[in-house]
Design an enzyme around this catalytic site. Sequence first.
Site, PDB file in Angstrom:
ATOM      1  N   CYS B  80     -10.013  -3.779 -20.945  1.00  0.00           N
ATOM      2  CA  CYS B  80      -8.921  -4.463 -21.640  1.00  0.00           C
ATOM      3  C   CYS B  80      -8.083  -5.274 -20.643  1.00  0.00           C
ATOM      4  O   CYS B  80      -8.588  -6.213 -20.048  1.00  0.00           O
ATOM      5  CB  CYS B  80      -8.102  -3.472 -22.458  1.00  0.00           C
ATOM      6  SG  CYS B  80      -7.019  -4.282 -23.655  1.00  0.00           S
ATOM      7  N   HIS B 183     -12.493  -1.691 -25.945  1.00  0.00           N
ATOM      8  CA  HIS B 183     -12.231  -0.344 -25.442  1.00  0.00           C
ATOM      9  C   HIS B 183     -13.448   0.549 -25.693  1.00  0.00           C
ATOM     10  O   HIS B 183     -13.582   1.081 -26.792  1.00  0.00           O
ATOM     11  CB  HIS B 183     -11.022   0.261 -26.156  1.00  0.00           C
ATOM     12  CG  HIS B 183      -9.733  -0.394 -25.794  1.00  0.00           C
ATOM     13  ND1 HIS B 183      -8.917   0.089 -24.802  1.00  0.00           N
ATOM     14  CD2 HIS B 183      -9.128  -1.501 -26.270  1.00  0.00           C
ATOM     15  CE1 HIS B 183      -7.853  -0.684 -24.681  1.00  0.00           C
ATOM     16  NE2 HIS B 183      -7.960  -1.670 -25.573  1.00  0.00           N
ATOM     17  N   GLU B 185     -13.873   3.473 -24.736  1.00  0.00           N
ATOM     18  CA  GLU B 185     -13.402   4.850 -24.987  1.00  0.00           C
ATOM     19  C   GLU B 185     -12.943   5.037 -26.425  1.00  0.00           C
ATOM     20  O   GLU B 185     -12.706   6.157 -26.862  1.00  0.00           O
ATOM     21  CB  GLU B 185     -12.283   5.201 -24.000  1.00  0.00           C
ATOM     22  CG  GLU B 185     -10.909   4.602 -24.288  1.00  0.00           C
ATOM     23  CD  GLU B 185     -10.743   3.135 -23.877  1.00  0.00           C
ATOM     24  OE1 GLU B 185     -11.745   2.485 -23.531  1.00  0.00           O
ATOM     25  OE2 GLU B 185      -9.599   2.648 -23.920  1.00  0.00           O
TER      26      GLU B 185
END
Lengths: 259, 207
Positions: B80, B183, B185
Amino acid sequence: MLEKRLVVCLDVRDGKTTKGIKFQGNVDIGDPVEMARFYYEQGVDELVFYDITASSEQRGIFIDVVERVAAHIFVPFCVGGGIGSVEDMRAVLLAGAEKVSVNSQAVLNPGIIDAGAGSFGAQCIVLGMDAARDPAMKSGYRVVINGGRTPTEKDALAWALEAERRGAGEIVLNSIDADGTQDGYEIPLTRMISEAVGIPVVASGGAGKPEHLAEVLSEGKADAALVASMVHYGSYSIADIKQQLDAAGLPVRLRYRPE
Amino acid sequence: MKVGVVDYDAGNLKSVQTALAYLGADQFVSADPEELLSADRLVFPGVGDASSAMRVLRSRGLDAVIREFVSRGDPVLGICLGSQIVLERSEEGNVDCLGIVPGASVRFPKERGLKVPHMGWNQVSYQAGHSLFRGIPQGTSFYFVHSYYTQPLRADLVLCESEYGEKFCCGLIAGNLAATQFHPEKSGEYGLKLLSNFLYWDPERNL
């Protein structure tokens, strides 16, 4: 192409999910973490947890829930309910939530939106808004608070624009008239707000079948649709809904895990 | 194998940390340059504002840590904001960034009728055969939240692309440095797959 999001909402009281969720199998239907994992494995795009705990002593239990959810699901989730200060926001964000939503508290103290966006970024701050039809209001909808029990002087459209200006990064727009009916979302309200603001709008209230979602995501111009009962009661799975949205020509995330 | 996660006060590192822990990685979060230099791989996440991020990085000497990792050849993954500030400049606050990858971060134009931030799941196409995307089909969706995006100077620096109004670069590759705007994650099982690929990534041999 940016996809339309399917968001599942879970109400949590004293650390337990509250809706009469009916499931077969081994899922502990009272455990928000297991519920979250269940929907995660079905390919849900996002989750929302509302803390409807009555007492502030139970707040710690809820934060613990947020931490455990964060350790087990790897899609974004938002936390709302009982958020009255930047410190409350910090607690849930540090516990692992991506976003935090403010509703009644933002109506009573709009500066909390500015303060939250200033501290954590607009993308973290969600305005939750309950709106009820009211011909006396300029836009035709009045903002109500305390779960719809208390009318305010705010016009729904004006409040949405104000919240965006103050730094909200998203709006979860709940129709009090449609909520609980399972007859479909409030399309004119959703479309009006979504066309007026430059931030994503999540439609809420009234979902009963996948066609309702297709309608609010196309005609209603919503960026995402929130569901609760229609999946909690087992009438539809996440996959059922997404397949129907895909068949309706809406871009959705169908492929969510390696074969 | 130890993975260091760079802490520079740029948003929530917890989700990156929990995802790495879930994958079984030996990981730690730190703002201490020496401790971070002891890691074998570096993850460099972050959300927020480019100019304040750069200020904190410099004041903690963490910009030097990232450069050191890049020059010694150990794998680095920016996420990001971490993907934006490896470039030379950002339009956000008109700030000079790390300058490891030639190019700049620019804002999505508002006039195209697009909602900004670009928030949600979007499909990603990547450099065919890149090992960071092993086991991930072309066109898989990842989760994005951003208002600025990366514009590297050359096409060979583009790891992957997505489309919002028009095509945009959503991931950079420069030797042992990889970076994604989305992202991983928070991108479900395929996001975890990408992180797991990073944990085993051998940039020299594209393995």
